[in-house]
Design a protein around this motif. Sequence first.
Motif: not given
Length: 229
Positions: A12-13, A61-63, A84-86, A110-112, A131-132, A134
Amino acid sequence: MVEHSPHRPIRSFVLRQGRLSNAQRRAHETLMPKYGIPYSGKLLDLAIIFSRSAPKFLEIGFGMGETTALIAQAHPQNDYLAAEVHTPGMGSLLKQVEELELTNIRVIQHDAVDVLQHALPPECLDGVHVFFPDPWPKARHHKRRLIQAEFVDLLCSRLKPGGYIHVATDWEDYAEQILEVLSGEPHLSNTAVGYAPRPEYRPLTKFEQRGLRLGHEVWDVIFRKKQGA
Ligand SMILES: C[S@@+](CC[C@H](N)C(=O)[O-])C[C@H]1O[C@@H](n2cnc3c(N)ncnc32)[C@H](O)[C@@H]1O
């Protein structure tokens, strides 16, 4: 760091070499050992990780982590595992954790999907926040969207009965898909009729406030796992 599995090619990312500020790099280097949970594919014990028995929430994916930090600060009685991955986002959230002296956040880079599958035991979560996610707006990329039936089934298995899944999005066709997918999971029931009002615990981000001023809508979808499911 994120490992790529040959068994699950559709993620998903996409990992990009994002720009990492010096502050984010420093926070990542110095604070990961303190607040980071290394992903090993082995089961985690959240009570041991947080050194207490308290309600446990997963954010996927907390951005940059503004929402994560605000929610954790406002709810010291709860514990938050944030995936989160980034790396820039990791650095940003870690910096906030340290500055705000938050003791109830742990991060996992890591990938959730893998985290849910391999590192979290059944029925360990009181809630999941997405939340939000991608939106992957192009039809040929829809297969990358995180919220799909199989993923929701996995999420549901990790929720305690009575626990909730809360997804928010500003993409109308994704909102419709999310509502449809969650409605199709027999162990979940909607907390609202259709979309839910934004609960007080989800703060408005700057991005969202600007969007709302421009007339953009945001849809919250909140389902609970049925008792005895
Ligand atoms: C559009 S951003 C939203 C960030 C944040 N939640 C917000 O509201 O501003 C989606 C984030 O989800 C992350 N993400 C996507 N798929 C993920 C996955 N499988 N595991 C962990 N993070 C993921 C991306 O890296 C990205 O930072």
